[in-house]
Design a protein around this motif. Structure first.
Motif, short mmCIF file in Angstrom:
data_model
loop_
_atom_site.label_atom_id
_atom_site.label_comp_id
_atom_site.label_asym_id
_atom_site.label_seq_id
_atom_site.Cartn_x
_atom_site.Cartn_y
_atom_site.Cartn_z
N GLY A 9 -35.62 -1.72 -9.30
CA GLY A 9 -34.29 -2.28 -9.53
C GLY A 9 -33.18 -1.35 -9.11
O GLY A 9 -33.37 -0.15 -8.92
N HIS A 10 -31.99 -1.97 -8.90
CA HIS A 10 -30.75 -1.21 -8.67
C HIS A 10 -30.83 -0.38 -7.38
O HIS A 10 -31.50 -0.77 -6.44
CB HIS A 10 -30.42 -0.37 -9.91
CG HIS A 10 -30.53 -1.17 -11.18
ND1 HIS A 10 -29.54 -2.01 -11.61
CD2 HIS A 10 -31.55 -1.31 -12.08
CE1 HIS A 10 -29.91 -2.61 -12.73
NE2 HIS A 10 -31.14 -2.21 -13.03
N GLY A 11 -30.17 0.79 -7.35
CA GLY A 11 -30.20 1.63 -6.17
C GLY A 11 -28.81 1.77 -5.55
O GLY A 11 -27.93 0.94 -5.76
N GLN A 23 -30.86 8.56 -14.26
CA GLN A 23 -30.38 7.26 -13.83
C GLN A 23 -31.56 6.32 -13.61
O GLN A 23 -32.56 6.71 -13.01
CB GLN A 23 -29.59 7.39 -12.51
CG GLN A 23 -28.37 8.29 -12.64
CD GLN A 23 -27.56 8.33 -11.36
OE1 GLN A 23 -28.07 8.11 -10.27
NE2 GLN A 23 -26.27 8.59 -11.50
N GLU A 24 -31.39 5.09 -14.05
CA GLU A 24 -32.46 4.10 -13.92
C GLU A 24 -32.94 3.97 -12.48
O GLU A 24 -34.14 3.85 -12.23
CB GLU A 24 -31.97 2.73 -14.44
CG GLU A 24 -33.01 1.62 -14.27
CD GLU A 24 -32.53 0.27 -14.75
OE1 GLU A 24 -31.36 0.16 -15.19
OE2 GLU A 24 -33.33 -0.69 -14.70
N LYS A 25 -31.99 3.96 -11.53
CA LYS A 25 -32.39 3.70 -10.13
C LYS A 25 -33.42 4.71 -9.63
O LYS A 25 -34.28 4.37 -8.82
CB LYS A 25 -31.15 3.71 -9.21
CG LYS A 25 -30.44 5.04 -9.08
CD LYS A 25 -29.29 4.96 -8.08
CE LYS A 25 -28.64 6.32 -7.87
NZ LYS A 25 -27.53 6.25 -6.88
N ILE A 78 -39.36 -3.60 -11.20
CA ILE A 78 -39.49 -2.46 -12.11
C ILE A 78 -38.11 -2.04 -12.61
O ILE A 78 -37.20 -1.77 -11.81
CB ILE A 78 -40.14 -1.25 -11.40
CG1 ILE A 78 -41.42 -1.65 -10.67
CG2 ILE A 78 -40.41 -0.12 -12.39
CD1 ILE A 78 -42.53 -2.06 -11.56
N HIS A 79 -37.95 -1.97 -13.91
CA HIS A 79 -36.68 -1.55 -14.52
C HIS A 79 -36.96 -0.64 -15.70
O HIS A 79 -38.09 -0.56 -16.21
CB HIS A 79 -35.89 -2.76 -15.02
CG HIS A 79 -35.30 -3.57 -13.90
ND1 HIS A 79 -33.97 -3.55 -13.59
CD2 HIS A 79 -35.90 -4.41 -13.01
CE1 HIS A 79 -33.75 -4.36 -12.55
NE2 HIS A 79 -34.91 -4.89 -12.18
N VAL A 80 -35.90 0.05 -16.17
CA VAL A 80 -35.93 0.64 -17.50
C VAL A 80 -34.74 0.08 -18.26
O VAL A 80 -33.74 -0.31 -17.68
CB VAL A 80 -35.93 2.19 -17.47
CG1 VAL A 80 -37.13 2.70 -16.69
CG2 VAL A 80 -34.64 2.75 -16.92
N ASN A 81 -34.87 0.08 -19.56
CA ASN A 81 -33.96 -0.62 -20.45
C ASN A 81 -32.86 0.32 -20.97
O ASN A 81 -32.94 1.54 -20.80
CB ASN A 81 -34.78 -1.15 -21.64
CG ASN A 81 -34.42 -2.56 -21.99
OD1 ASN A 81 -33.28 -2.99 -21.82
ND2 ASN A 81 -35.40 -3.30 -22.49
ZN LIG Z 1 -32.39 -2.58 -14.64
#
Ligand SMILES: [Zn+2]
Length: 251
Positions: A9-11, A23-25, A78-81
């Motif tokens: 996810g994201h980026g 950072q989640e990305k 794929i993500h983190v919360n």
């Molecule tokens: Zn996310």
């Protein structure tokens, strides 16, 4: 071949959730690329395409259009919360039942990730997310811990946790999609730098790494050989490094 689309996810300009210095990305890119590497190295009937392999931000429509055009058999996001909580949960599209084909595949992934991630289980959930709604194939989105929870974030900073979570996803995909191991795949393995105190989530610059091992980096070994009495490993780049037991640990 089973065509698996892996979507970190994201980026780029969208870091996703940010807390505890990470950072989640970057976390999800590390998990996603590890999933790809394991699938490509160890399975004979898995074909992988990724929505991004670096710090870029494809739009949600670009991701689903790309997977649909490629003809993916499965879409894994794929993500983190974040937002106050702890533990792992995963999602399928709102209208799908747990006994649907997608629901059964999700259950396999859920079981296998939970075996290895060392996190509490927040359950199997449903949501009207773009990547679940606009994909023409079974799609699952995983939320791998809370970045704003200090204990979960500490796990995310660990290379071994990244590898465990990737391995859990792969084990789930193997069961969900009928993936077959390559014969002799035991000859491929990962090495981890034992003295790691820093972690780099971005892809290493392979061409710059000849002869050196940087702290905290994970390499994929494709071949082991002996040169002048020393064990050496051929990395994914084709560069060679000398294995130093003080610095390299086989995992
Ligand atoms: Zn996310």
């Amino acid at each position: 071949m089973v065509k698996i689309y892996v979507d970190p996810g994201h980026g780029g300009s969208d870091p996703g959730a940010v807390a505890n210095g990470i950072q989640e990305k970057n976390v999800v890119l590390a998990i996603g690329t590890s999933i790809r590497d394991i699938l490509q190295l160890e399975y004979e009937n898995a074909e992988v395409r990724m929505s991004r392999t670096g710090d870029t931000f494809p739009s949600l429509s670009q991701r689903t259009n790309d997977a649909n055009a490629w003809g993916a058999d499965f879409f894994l996001s794929i993500h983190v919360n974040a937002g106050g909580g702890t533990g792992y949960e995963d999602y399928i599209y709102t209208t799908l039942s747990d006994s649907s084909a997608t629901g059964v595949m999700r259950a396999r992934i859920h079981e296998e990730v939970m075996k290895l991630n060392g996190m509490s289980d927040r359950g199997r959930k449903k949501a009207n997310f773009h990547v679940l709604r606009e994909t023409a194939m079974p799609a699952v989105l995983t939320e791998n811990g809370f970045i704003d929870n200090s204990a979960d974030a500490a796990k995310m900073k660990s290379n071994s946790w990244i590898q465990d979570v990737a391995r859990g996803h792969v084990n789930g995909l193997e069961r969900a999609l009928g993936l077959r191991k390559k014969s002799g795949s035991g000859s491929t393995f990962l090495i981890r730098v034992k003295v790691a105190s820093l972690y780099y989530y971005d892809a290493p610059d392979w061409n710059a790494r000849a002869g050196t091992v940087s702290q905290g980096e994970v390499f994929t070994v494709v071949e082991t050989l002996t040169v002048n009495g020393s064990t050496m490993y051929r990395l994914k780049s084709g560069n060679y490094i000398t294995a130093n037991p003080q610095y390299v640990e086989i995992i």
